[in-house]
Scaffold this motif. Structure first.
Motif, PDB file in Angstrom:
ATOM      1  N   LEU A  75      12.941   1.912   4.914  1.00 28.00           N
ATOM      2  CA  LEU A  75      12.120   1.379   3.921  1.00 28.00           C
ATOM      3  C   LEU A  75      12.881   0.642   2.550  1.00 28.00           C
ATOM      4  O   LEU A  75      11.998  -0.065   1.777  1.00 28.00           O
ATOM      5  N   SER A  76      13.920   0.625   2.716  1.00 29.69           N
ATOM      6  CA  SER A  76      14.587  -0.042   1.687  1.00 29.69           C
ATOM      7  C   SER A  76      14.387  -1.589   1.623  1.00 29.69           C
ATOM      8  O   SER A  76      14.178  -2.144   0.738  1.00 29.69           O
ATOM      9  N   CYS A  77      14.037  -2.042   2.847  1.00 30.67           N
ATOM     10  CA  CYS A  77      13.369  -3.296   3.146  1.00 30.67           C
ATOM     11  C   CYS A  77      12.040  -3.759   2.999  1.00 30.67           C
ATOM     12  O   CYS A  77      11.127  -4.336   2.652  1.00 30.67           O
ATOM     13  N   HIS A  78      11.568  -2.459   4.014  1.00 33.87           N
ATOM     14  CA  HIS A  78      10.232  -2.431   4.383  1.00 33.87           C
ATOM     15  C   HIS A  78       9.019  -2.161   3.160  1.00 33.87           C
ATOM     16  O   HIS A  78       7.819  -2.365   3.258  1.00 33.87           O
ATOM     17  N   MET A  79       9.749  -1.681   2.115  1.00 32.67           N
ATOM     18  CA  MET A  79       8.812  -1.383   1.017  1.00 32.67           C
ATOM     19  C   MET A  79       8.188  -2.392   0.442  1.00 32.67           C
ATOM     20  O   MET A  79       7.204  -2.677  -0.068  1.00 32.67           O
ATOM     21  N   GLU A  80       9.082  -3.521   0.524  1.00 32.38           N
ATOM     22  CA  GLU A  80       8.971  -4.902   0.030  1.00 32.38           C
ATOM     23  C   GLU A  80       7.853  -5.763   0.923  1.00 32.38           C
ATOM     24  O   GLU A  80       7.173  -6.493   0.697  1.00 32.38           O
ATOM     25  N   LEU A  81       8.532  -5.436   2.236  1.00 36.82           N
ATOM     26  CA  LEU A  81       7.729  -6.378   3.116  1.00 36.82           C
ATOM     27  C   LEU A  81       6.512  -5.914   3.557  1.00 36.82           C
ATOM     28  O   LEU A  81       5.482  -6.711   3.920  1.00 36.82           O
ATOM     29  N   ASN A  82       6.174  -4.513   3.657  1.00 36.11           N
ATOM     30  CA  ASN A  82       5.033  -4.307   3.953  1.00 36.11           C
ATOM     31  C   ASN A  82       4.713  -2.903   3.182  1.00 36.11           C
ATOM     32  O   ASN A  82       4.828  -1.730   3.940  1.00 36.11           O
ATOM     33  N   PRO A  83       4.352  -3.254   2.041  1.00 42.00           N
ATOM     34  CA  PRO A  83       4.034  -1.944   0.918  1.00 42.00           C
ATOM     35  C   PRO A  83       3.008  -0.994   1.720  1.00 42.00           C
ATOM     36  O   PRO A  83       3.032   0.300   1.274  1.00 42.00           O
ATOM     37  N   GLU A  84       1.847  -1.487   2.306  1.00 39.47           N
ATOM     38  CA  GLU A  84       0.848  -0.431   2.425  1.00 39.47           C
ATOM     39  C   GLU A  84       1.241   0.365   3.684  1.00 39.47           C
ATOM     40  O   GLU A  84       1.112   1.570   3.452  1.00 39.47           O
ATOM     41  N   LEU A  85       1.948  -0.300   4.714  1.00 44.85           N
ATOM     42  CA  LEU A  85       2.275   0.662   5.747  1.00 44.85           C
ATOM     43  C   LEU A  85       3.553   1.723   5.171  1.00 44.85           C
ATOM     44  O   LEU A  85       3.624   2.887   5.498  1.00 44.85           O
ATOM     45  N   SER A  86       4.359   1.040   4.249  1.00 46.62           N
ATOM     46  CA  SER A  86       5.287   2.080   3.708  1.00 46.62           C
ATOM     47  C   SER A  86       4.814   3.247   2.918  1.00 46.62           C
ATOM     48  O   SER A  86       5.190   4.397   3.036  1.00 46.62           O
ATOM     49  N   GLN A  87       3.772   3.158   2.120  1.00 43.09           N
ATOM     50  CA  GLN A  87       2.679   4.202   1.644  1.00 43.09           C
ATOM     51  C   GLN A  87       2.387   5.031   2.512  1.00 43.09           C
ATOM     52  O   GLN A  87       2.382   6.375   2.222  1.00 43.09           O
ATOM     53  N   VAL A  88       1.737   4.489   3.848  1.00 38.94           N
ATOM     54  CA  VAL A  88       1.336   5.486   4.722  1.00 38.94           C
ATOM     55  C   VAL A  88       2.491   6.417   5.071  1.00 38.94           C
ATOM     56  O   VAL A  88       2.122   7.575   5.408  1.00 38.94           O
ATOM     57  N   ILE A  89       3.694   5.819   5.390  1.00 40.08           N
ATOM     58  CA  ILE A  89       4.900   6.598   6.049  1.00 40.08           C
ATOM     59  C   ILE A  89       5.256   7.639   4.831  1.00 40.08           C
ATOM     60  O   ILE A  89       5.507   8.758   5.145  1.00 40.08           O
ATOM     61  N   LEU A  90       5.106   7.151   3.504  1.00 43.10           N
ATOM     62  CA  LEU A  90       5.691   8.181   2.392  1.00 43.10           C
ATOM     63  C   LEU A  90       4.559   9.272   2.068  1.00 43.10           C
ATOM     64  O   LEU A  90       4.889  10.302   1.704  1.00 43.10           O
ATOM     65  N   THR A  91       3.212   8.920   2.402  1.00 47.25           N
ATOM     66  CA  THR A  91       2.370   9.660   1.785  1.00 47.25           C
ATOM     67  C   THR A  91       1.304  10.393   2.846  1.00 47.25           C
ATOM     68  O   THR A  91       0.236  11.015   2.382  1.00 47.25           O
ATOM     69  N   ALA A  92       1.255  10.136   4.134  1.00 47.86           N
ATOM     70  CA  ALA A  92       0.247  10.500   5.117  1.00 47.86           C
ATOM     71  C   ALA A  92       0.387  11.810   5.293  1.00 47.86           C
ATOM     72  O   ALA A  92       1.342  12.654   5.256  1.00 47.86           O
ATOM     73  N   LYS A  93      -1.009  12.353   5.137  1.00 49.10           N
ATOM     74  CA  LYS A  93      -1.140  13.773   5.105  1.00 49.10           C
ATOM     75  C   LYS A  93      -0.814  14.277   6.639  1.00 49.10           C
ATOM     76  O   LYS A  93      -0.487  15.600   6.608  1.00 49.10           O
ATOM     77  N   VAL A  94      -1.122  13.517   7.596  1.00 52.29           N
ATOM     78  CA  VAL A  94      -0.557  13.939   8.733  1.00 52.29           C
ATOM     79  C   VAL A  94       0.518  12.742   9.451  1.00 52.29           C
ATOM     80  O   VAL A  94      -0.089  11.809   9.899  1.00 52.29           O
ATOM     81  N   PRO A  95       1.700  13.247   9.361  1.00 56.10           N
ATOM     82  CA  PRO A  95       2.766  12.265   9.686  1.00 56.10           C
ATOM     83  C   PRO A  95       3.124  12.330  11.201  1.00 56.10           C
ATOM     84  O   PRO A  95       2.883  13.418  11.743  1.00 56.10           O
ATOM     85  N   HIS A  96       3.268  11.088  11.829  1.00 53.73           N
ATOM     86  CA  HIS A  96       3.826  11.346  13.224  1.00 53.73           C
ATOM     87  C   HIS A  96       5.178  11.950  13.163  1.00 53.73           C
ATOM     88  O   HIS A  96       6.026  11.887  12.192  1.00 53.73           O
ATOM     89  N   LYS A  97       5.488  12.889  14.050  1.00 51.62           N
ATOM     90  CA  LYS A  97       6.393  13.846  14.203  1.00 51.62           C
ATOM     91  C   LYS A  97       7.950  12.882  13.827  1.00 51.62           C
ATOM     92  O   LYS A  97       8.708  13.384  13.034  1.00 51.62           O
ATOM     93  N   PRO A  98       8.049  11.764  14.485  1.00 55.02           N
ATOM     94  CA  PRO A  98       9.488  10.879  14.567  1.00 55.02           C
ATOM     95  C   PRO A  98       9.490  10.595  13.020  1.00 55.02           C
ATOM     96  O   PRO A  98      10.626  10.473  12.496  1.00 55.02           O
ATOM     97  N   VAL A  99       8.522  10.139  12.251  1.00 57.84           N
ATOM     98  CA  VAL A  99       8.504   9.714  10.985  1.00 57.84           C
ATOM     99  C   VAL A  99       8.831  10.908  10.274  1.00 57.84           C
ATOM    100  O   VAL A  99       9.467  10.623   9.175  1.00 57.84           O
ATOM    101  N   ARG A 100       8.119  12.079  10.387  1.00 55.24           N
ATOM    102  CA  ARG A 100       8.356  13.145   9.379  1.00 55.24           C
ATOM    103  C   ARG A 100       9.981  13.729   9.633  1.00 55.24           C
ATOM    104  O   ARG A 100      10.525  14.032   8.554  1.00 55.24           O
ATOM    105  N   GLU A 101      10.471  13.559  10.718  1.00 49.93           N
ATOM    106  CA  GLU A 101      12.066  13.653  10.919  1.00 49.93           C
ATOM    107  C   GLU A 101      12.897  12.668  10.352  1.00 49.93           C
ATOM    108  O   GLU A 101      14.096  12.674  10.623  1.00 49.93           O
ATOM    109  N   GLY A 102      12.254  11.439   9.994  1.00 54.07           N
ATOM    110  CA  GLY A 102      13.066  10.442   9.540  1.00 54.07           C
ATOM    111  C   GLY A 102      13.925   9.820  10.801  1.00 54.07           C
ATOM    112  O   GLY A 102      15.168   9.133  10.679  1.00 54.07           O
ATOM    113  N   ASN A 103      13.239   9.699  11.943  1.00 52.22           N
ATOM    114  CA  ASN A 103      13.913   9.241  13.289  1.00 52.22           C
ATOM    115  C   ASN A 103      13.179   8.040  13.557  1.00 52.22           C
ATOM    116  O   ASN A 103      12.459   7.867  14.678  1.00 52.22           O
ATOM    117  N   CYS A 104      13.436   6.818  12.946  1.00 52.95           N
ATOM    118  CA  CYS A 104      12.532   5.570  13.250  1.00 52.95           C
ATOM    119  C   CYS A 104      12.716   5.045  14.647  1.00 52.95           C
ATOM    120  O   CYS A 104      12.031   4.353  15.515  1.00 52.95           O
TER     121      CYS A 104
END
Length: 565
Positions: free
Chosen positions: A354-383
């Motif tokens: 997200l250090s880069c993608h916050m700027e490149l894709n802010p909408e998706l970045s907000q989903v990753i950070l604030t999703a009520k139901v996160p995908h398990k790999p995302v929740r575990e920080g395993n891109c």
């Protein structure tokens, strides 16, 4: 001026060595060097004579000879002591005919004083009596002309009273290893500190001539620019390879560059082992930061297994610029030495991405950070569970085609899809993302839109928004309708099932991924909260179908000619 002084020094020393190396034709003074600036008031002078000479005459202008003018010859040489006067002194030696055959110009002054041209500072080695008896150190032949170029085997500078403690470490400089101190030092005196035979790098290059090319490049290490080989290397011995001046290679580099590069949770392999020269040339390089190669190529010197990746179809954009865009070459607080400009504890790889993608894709970045139901790999920080960080043959640098990638974790679903003859359209087209948000969502099961979680629920079109993104949203609105194929005559059987006191959701009858019956009809219907289920046996006819199910008696329907119940 500095170069001229060195040239004079080297020329004088070479003259001395030439005189010592072979027989002389006339009496000749060989020590101290001509044009020497001395800070010692008394000095011993040494000379050589032709074979058969028994005595020479010496003259001292300015000072005086403490041993008189008639000097006896012993074994082809002579020596006498001189008391110098302040300023210039001239020493001469005469042959038997009274002709001056050699002279030396010596200037006596105070230490740190101004040295006049063409004199150069000359420091005498040790005690004035050091050269009084040449046989103490030199080996003489029993017959023929004497030679002063050989030392006695037992001659050593490393004696207890003088230079003890040498040749004690694991790594020895070559001359020290063979006991050849005179390979670098003039044992009588020198114009250079420590009595070395030449100044600075010239002394090192007198042996290490081939290594001279190592010291040229667009980027040169500062000690090399300063001609300070001894800033890093001990000229005699060390406990560290290459006679480095420290307890380790890493410790030596840290003396100038600090140790912050190794103060990280995750370290690059060479940093972890203290091997700075694995990536950096300690002398000079044609690349920035003294690297052995351009950054794009340097990493492949070790990481050859990664090289193939970078020829794939979809390459991560930072790769085109260099590995250092994402990785810290020394160490990081994030695994794989990933760079991270965000303070996101517990988010693993997500933060550096997200250090880069916050700027490149802010909408998706907000989903990753604030999703009520996160995908398990995302929740575990395993891109990298789904993406390759370098390159891939699949869009978005996915590790595999979408369906294969999803089924790598969702094993049961994968088996069902492979075995089932009837697949939902998005599943058939390998498009899980038609229904699921792969990073995170606010809806159940990462769905892209609303779908009721409850099995029994009053019907509202909005509750099934995800279904109606593709399907006709009027299929269950009217009791009588031709908007659906599931009807008995014009009686809307979808309306019948969902618009009731215990209205069922779509999943009550339909498989959402794949199944073994047409129309994606389930093989059984879940019932209650104890894991019970009712079987469904669905048949298709030309104008309708039939259903045998545990929740009601067998019924059929026909769109052309309504079945009477």
């Amino acid at each position: 001026m500095r170069y001229l002084t060195r040239l004079l020094v080297v020329t004088a020393l070479l003259g001395v060595y030439a005189a010592v190396a072979g027989a002389v034709d006339v009496p000749e003074l060989v020590f101290p060097a001509d044009n020497s600036y001395l800070t010692e008031k008394k000095v011993r002078v040494v000379g050589l004579v032709p074979e058969g000479t028994e005595q020479v005459v010496v003259q001292v202008e300015g000072g005086k000879s403490l041993d008189g003018e008639q000097i006896a010859v012993q074994k082809g040489g002579f020596t006498f002591r001189v008391k110098l006067s302040r300023g210039e002194n001239i020493l001469r030696v005469l042959d038997s005919s009274g002709q001056v055959t050699s002279e030396r110009h010596l200037f006596y002054g105070k230490a740190g004083g101004d040295i006049p041209e063409p004199y150069h500072l000359y420091t005498l080695h040790g005690d004035q009596d050091l050269t009084a008896n040449c046989e103490d150190c030199h080996m003489f032949r029993r017959r023929g002309a004497p030679t002063y170029t050989r030392l006695k085997p037992e001659t050593s500078c490393s004696v207890q009273d003088c230079h003890d403690g040498f040749a004690q470490e694991k790594y020895l400089h070559g001359p020290i290893g063979v006991g050849s101190c005179t390979g670098c030092h003039n044992p009588h005196g020198s114009t250079e500190p420590k009595f070395v035979a030449r100044a600075g790098q010239e002394l090192c290059f007198s042996c290490h001539s081939n290594e001279g090319e190592m010291f040229t490049g667009e980027t040169i290490h500062q000690p090399i620019l300063d001609e300070d080989c001894l800033g890093c290397h001990d000229p005699h011995q060390s406990a560290v390879k290459f006679q480095l001046k420290s307890t380790s290679q890493e410790a030596l580099c840290s003396e100038c560059h600090g140790d912050d590069r190794s103060q990280h949770k995750y370290l690059h392999g060479p940093v972890g082992t203290g091997n700075c020269v694995a990536c950096h040339n300690p002398h000079a390089s044609n690349y920035a930061s003294l690297l052995h190669a351009d950054e794009k190529d340097l990493c492949f010197l070790c990481h050859k297994d990664r090289e193939e990746e970078f020829s794939r179809t979809y390459v991560h954009e930072p790769i085109k610029e260099g590995c250092g865009i994402c990785h810290e070459p020394h160490g990081s607080e994030t695994r794989h030495q990933l760079k991270n400009t965000l303070d996101m504890k517990g988010l693993g790889q997500t933060a550096p991405c997200l250090s880069c993608h916050m700027e490149l894709n802010p909408e998706l970045s907000q989903v990753i950070l604030t999703a009520k139901v996160p995908h398990k790999p995302v929740r575990e920080g395993n891109c990298t569970a789904c993406h390759t960080p370098h390159a891939s043959n699949y869009a978005y640098q996915l590790k595999a085609p979408v369906r294969e990638l999803c089924y790598a974790c969702h094993l049961d679903m994968g088996d069902l899809v492979v075995e089932s003859p009837f697949k939902h359209g998005p599943v058939e087209s390998n498009d899980c993302t038609a229904c699921h948000m792969v990073h995170g969502e606010s809806h159940l099961k990462l769905l892209t839109n609303d779908f009721p979680e409850a099995f029994y629920t009053a019907y509202e079109t909005e509750k099934y928004a995800i279904c109606f993104d593709c399907h006709n949203d009027r299929v269950a609105l009217d009791k009588w309708s031709k908007e659906t194929q599931f009807r008995n005559g014009n009686r809307n059987l979808h309306f019948l099932h969902v618009n009731r006191e215990k209205g069922r959701n779509c999943k009550a009858c339909h498989e959402v991924h794949a199944g073994y019956q047409e129309r994606h009809i389930r093989e059984d219907i879940p019932f209650g909260n104890k894991g019970w289920s009712y079987p469904i046996n669905y048949t298709v006819t030309e104008n309708g179908g039939g259903c045998t199910v545990g929740c009601h008696r067998p019924l059929s329907y026909d769109r052309e000619k309504a079945v009477k119940y």
